[in-house]
Design a protein around this motif. Structure first.
Motif, PDB file in Angstrom:
ATOM      1  N   HIS A   1       6.450  29.944  -6.262  1.00 53.14           N
ATOM      2  CA  HIS A   1       7.091  30.874  -5.332  1.00 53.14           C
ATOM      3  C   HIS A   1       8.582  30.848  -5.639  1.00 53.14           C
ATOM      4  O   HIS A   1       9.229  29.804  -5.600  1.00 53.14           O
ATOM      5  N   ASN A   2       9.122  32.002  -5.980  1.00 53.64           N
ATOM      6  CA  ASN A   2      10.528  32.132  -6.358  1.00 53.64           C
ATOM      7  C   ASN A   2      11.374  32.368  -5.107  1.00 53.64           C
ATOM      8  O   ASN A   2      11.197  33.364  -4.412  1.00 53.64           O
ATOM      9  N   LEU A   3      12.283  31.437  -4.816  1.00 53.55           N
ATOM     10  CA  LEU A   3      13.187  31.585  -3.674  1.00 53.55           C
ATOM     11  C   LEU A   3      14.344  32.487  -4.101  1.00 53.55           C
ATOM     12  O   LEU A   3      15.457  32.030  -4.369  1.00 53.55           O
ATOM     13  N   GLN A   4      14.063  33.781  -4.177  1.00 55.54           N
ATOM     14  CA  GLN A   4      14.953  34.756  -4.789  1.00 55.54           C
ATOM     15  C   GLN A   4      16.410  34.694  -4.308  1.00 55.54           C
ATOM     16  O   GLN A   4      17.332  34.740  -5.122  1.00 55.54           O
ATOM     17  N   PRO A   5      16.678  34.600  -2.996  1.00 52.71           N
ATOM     18  CA  PRO A   5      18.082  34.600  -2.565  1.00 52.71           C
ATOM     19  C   PRO A   5      18.906  33.434  -3.103  1.00 52.71           C
ATOM     20  O   PRO A   5      20.134  33.486  -3.079  1.00 52.71           O
TER      21      PRO A   5
ATOM     22  N   ALA B   1      29.930  31.005   8.144  1.00 53.78           N
ATOM     23  CA  ALA B   1      28.847  31.917   7.747  1.00 53.78           C
ATOM     24  C   ALA B   1      28.033  31.303   6.613  1.00 53.78           C
ATOM     25  O   ALA B   1      26.798  31.436   6.569  1.00 53.78           O
ATOM     26  N   TYR B   2      28.708  30.622   5.705  1.00 50.06           N
ATOM     27  CA  TYR B   2      28.022  29.976   4.583  1.00 50.06           C
ATOM     28  C   TYR B   2      27.056  28.910   5.089  1.00 50.06           C
ATOM     29  O   TYR B   2      25.905  28.830   4.646  1.00 50.06           O
ATOM     30  N   PHE B   3      27.502  28.084   6.033  1.00 49.62           N
ATOM     31  CA  PHE B   3      26.646  27.010   6.536  1.00 49.62           C
ATOM     32  C   PHE B   3      25.498  27.551   7.397  1.00 49.62           C
ATOM     33  O   PHE B   3      24.414  26.965   7.432  1.00 49.62           O
ATOM     34  N   ILE B   4      25.722  28.661   8.083  1.00 49.40           N
ATOM     35  CA  ILE B   4      24.618  29.305   8.813  1.00 49.40           C
ATOM     36  C   ILE B   4      23.557  29.782   7.821  1.00 49.40           C
ATOM     37  O   ILE B   4      22.357  29.597   8.022  1.00 49.40           O
TER      38      ILE B   4
ATOM     39  N   PHE C   1      18.170  28.984   5.209  1.00 49.62           N
ATOM     40  CA  PHE C   1      17.388  28.722   4.006  1.00 49.62           C
ATOM     41  C   PHE C   1      16.652  27.384   4.105  1.00 49.62           C
ATOM     42  O   PHE C   1      15.454  27.289   3.819  1.00 49.62           O
ATOM     43  N   HIS C   2      17.350  26.342   4.538  1.00 51.77           N
ATOM     44  CA  HIS C   2      16.719  25.020   4.627  1.00 51.77           C
ATOM     45  C   HIS C   2      15.640  24.983   5.705  1.00 51.77           C
ATOM     46  O   HIS C   2      14.656  24.249   5.572  1.00 51.77           O
TER      47      HIS C   2
END
Length: 399
Positions: free
Chosen positions: A37-41, A370-373, A378-379
Motif C-alpha cells: 500500500h503506497n502512502l502517496q502523500p 500546521a506541519y505537526f497537525i 498521518f501517524h
C-alpha cells in the motif's frame, strides 16, 4: 460461504477491509498488482530524503495476516477482465477469482493529455517506482553538478506542470531540499531552479483565497518561479513550450496536471463519468448493480448537495468504511447506510517543517503548527496499520 473481493489495496480498500473482517464467516480476497500500500502523500518526503521506502509503504501480505481472519487472503495479481454476469475476475496470471460482492478500489493514475507532444517522457511520481527513479536521477545530476563545478556550472531546472495539491507539494519539497543541500555543502554551483506552471489563474484552484495566498508566499520564499494562466503545449529537445509563446529549458519535467480512473472501470461496462470514474449512489453501489461497489478515487462520490467530492484520504476513509459496512448489511438483508461525506479540512506540505491548512472550513493555520497537525493525521492513520503488519509478520514466522 459468501465471497467478497476488493480490488485495490490503497486507502479506500484498506478502510473497506477493516469493516469486512468484522464478519468471520465470509471469504474476503484483496487483489492488487502491487505487494504494498503506497502512502502517496508521504512520497514527497521520500524524494527529499526525509524518509525511506519502508516509511511510505505498508506490506499487504502481512497486513492481511494481521487482521487475523481465517478466510482473508491477499492475491498479488493483475486484473485484466471482470465478468459481472458470471461474477468472475480474470487475471494476467491466468488465475480466476470468483465473487458474490465486488468492491472496486483501484484508484486513479496520472492522465497525460495525448495532444501534448513529448509529455509521455515526463516523470509521474504518483507511481512509487517512478518516484524512486526520479529521486535517483535527480541525485545523480546533483552529484555530476558538484563533480564538474570547477569546470562548468550546468543549469538544473525542474519544471512542475500542474499547480494543484500534488504539484505545489512536490515543488515546495524539492525547493526546500535543494536549498538545504547547497547551504550544507557550501557548493558554489547552486543554480538549481524550479518552475511551477498552472493553467488556472492561480495555484491551488478551488481552495480558499487565504490558503492560496499563504502557499504562494511560501513558494516564492523558497525561490520557486510561479507561472499562472499558462498551458504546456509541447516538450522536446530539453525545452518546454508554453501557451504564452515562451519556452523554458528543463532538466526534469514532473507532470501532475490531472488524473483518470483505473482502466479497470472499462472492463465492467457500467456507467462512468468522463474521467472513467464509476458512478455510485449514496450507498457506494454502482447505480446498475447492487453487488458492485466503488470507493475512493475510482468513484464519483457526491454529498447531499449533489456536489462532487474531491479525491483525497478523507473521502477514501468515508467511502471505504461505508462500502464495507453496506456489503455486510446487504448480505444480512438489512437497510443500507447512506453517506453524506464532509471534508475535515485540508493540509498542504510546503517544504521542511512548514505547512498550511484549512480546518473544518473554519480556521486557517500555517507554519510548524500546521506541519505537526499534518504529521499527527498521518501517524494516526499509519500507527494501527503498523500494529497489524507487525502482528501479521509474527503470525507468518510461526507458520
Amino acid at each position: 460461504m459468501k465471497k467478497v473481493v476488493v480490488i485495490g489495496g490503497g486507502y479506500a480498500g484498506i478502510y473497506a477491509l477493516r469493516e469486512l473482517v468484522k464478519n468471520k464467516n465470509i471469504k474476503i480476497t484483496l487483489i492488487d498488482k502491487h505487494t504494498y500500500h503506497n502512502l502517496q502523500p508521504e512520497v514527497y518526503d521520500l524524494i527529499a530524503n526525509k524518509s525511506n521506502f519502508a516509511d511510505v509503504t505498508i506490506d499487504l501480505t502481512t497486513l492481511c495476516m494481521g487482521f487475523n481472519h481465517n478466510h482473508l487472503e491477499f492475491k498479488n495479481l493483475k486484473v485484466r477482465k471482470i465478468d459481472k454476469e458470471e461474477k468472475k475476475i480474470y487475471t494476467e496470471e491466468k488465475e480466476i477469482v470468483e465473487f458474490d460482492y465486488l468492491i472496486m478500489a483501484a484508484g486513479t493514475r496520472t492522465f497525460f493529455p495525448p495532444q501534448i507532444p513529448g509529455l509521455n517522457n515526463a516523470d509521474d511520481i504518483k507511481k512509487l517506482h517512478r518516484a524512486i527513479d526520479f529521486k535517483q536521477s535527480f541525485e545523480k545530476q546533483l552529484f555530476e553538478k558538484i563533480r564538474d563545478e570547477a569546470k562548468q556550472c550546468a543549469d538544473t531546472h525542474i519544471v512542475v506542470v500542474g499547480a494543484g495539491l500534488s504539484g505545489v507539494e512536490i515543488a515546495a519539497e524539492m525547493a526546500y531540499y535543494s536549498n538545504k543541500f547547497f547551504q550544507r555543502g557550501n557548493f558554489s554551483c547552486d543554480n538549481l531552479k524550479i518552475s511551477l506552471i498552472s493553467s488556472s489563474v492561480s495555484i491551488l484552484p478551488g481552495l480558499t483565497q487565504q490558503l492560496i495566498n499563504i502557499s504562494q508566499e511560501r513558494l516564492r520564499e523558497l525561490g520557486i518561479n510561479i507561472i499562472t494562466n499558462t498551458k504546456l503545449e509541447k516538450v522536446e529537445d530539453g525545452y518546454c513550450y508554453l501557451s504564452n509563446g515562451t519556452k523554458i529549458n528543463h532538466s526534469f519535467v514532473i507532470f501532475t496536471g490531472g488524473v483518470e480512473a483505473s482502466p479497470l472501470t472499462k472492463e465492467l461496462n457500467i456507467k462512468t463519468n468522463n474521467r472513467g470514474q464509476l458512478i455510485v449512489n449514496e450507498y457506494m453501489q454502482s447505480v446498475e448493480h447492487e453487488n458492485i461497489f466503488a470507493i475512493g478515487d475510482i468513484a464519483e462520490i457526491r454529498n447531499n448537495q449533489d456536489e462532487i467530492m474531491p479525491p483525497n484520504v478523507t473521502i477514501a476513509r468515508i467511502s471505504g468504511g461505508l462500502a464495507g459496512k453496506n456489503v455486510l448489511k446487504l448480505m444480512e438483508g438489512k437497510s443500507l447506510i447512506k453517506t453524506n461525506p464532509k471534508l475535515d479540512g485540508i493540509l498542504i506540505a510546503l517544504g521542511g517543517e512548514y505547512a498550511a491548512g484549512n480546518l473544518f472550513g473554519l480556521v486557517h493555520v500555517k507554519g510548524r503548527i500546521a506541519y505537526f497537525i499534518k504529521k499527527y493525521v498521518f501517524h494516526s492513520y499509519r500507527k494501527p496499520l503498523l500494529k497489524l503488519i507487525k502482528s501479521g509478520y509474527n503470525r507468518l514466522r510461526k507458520m
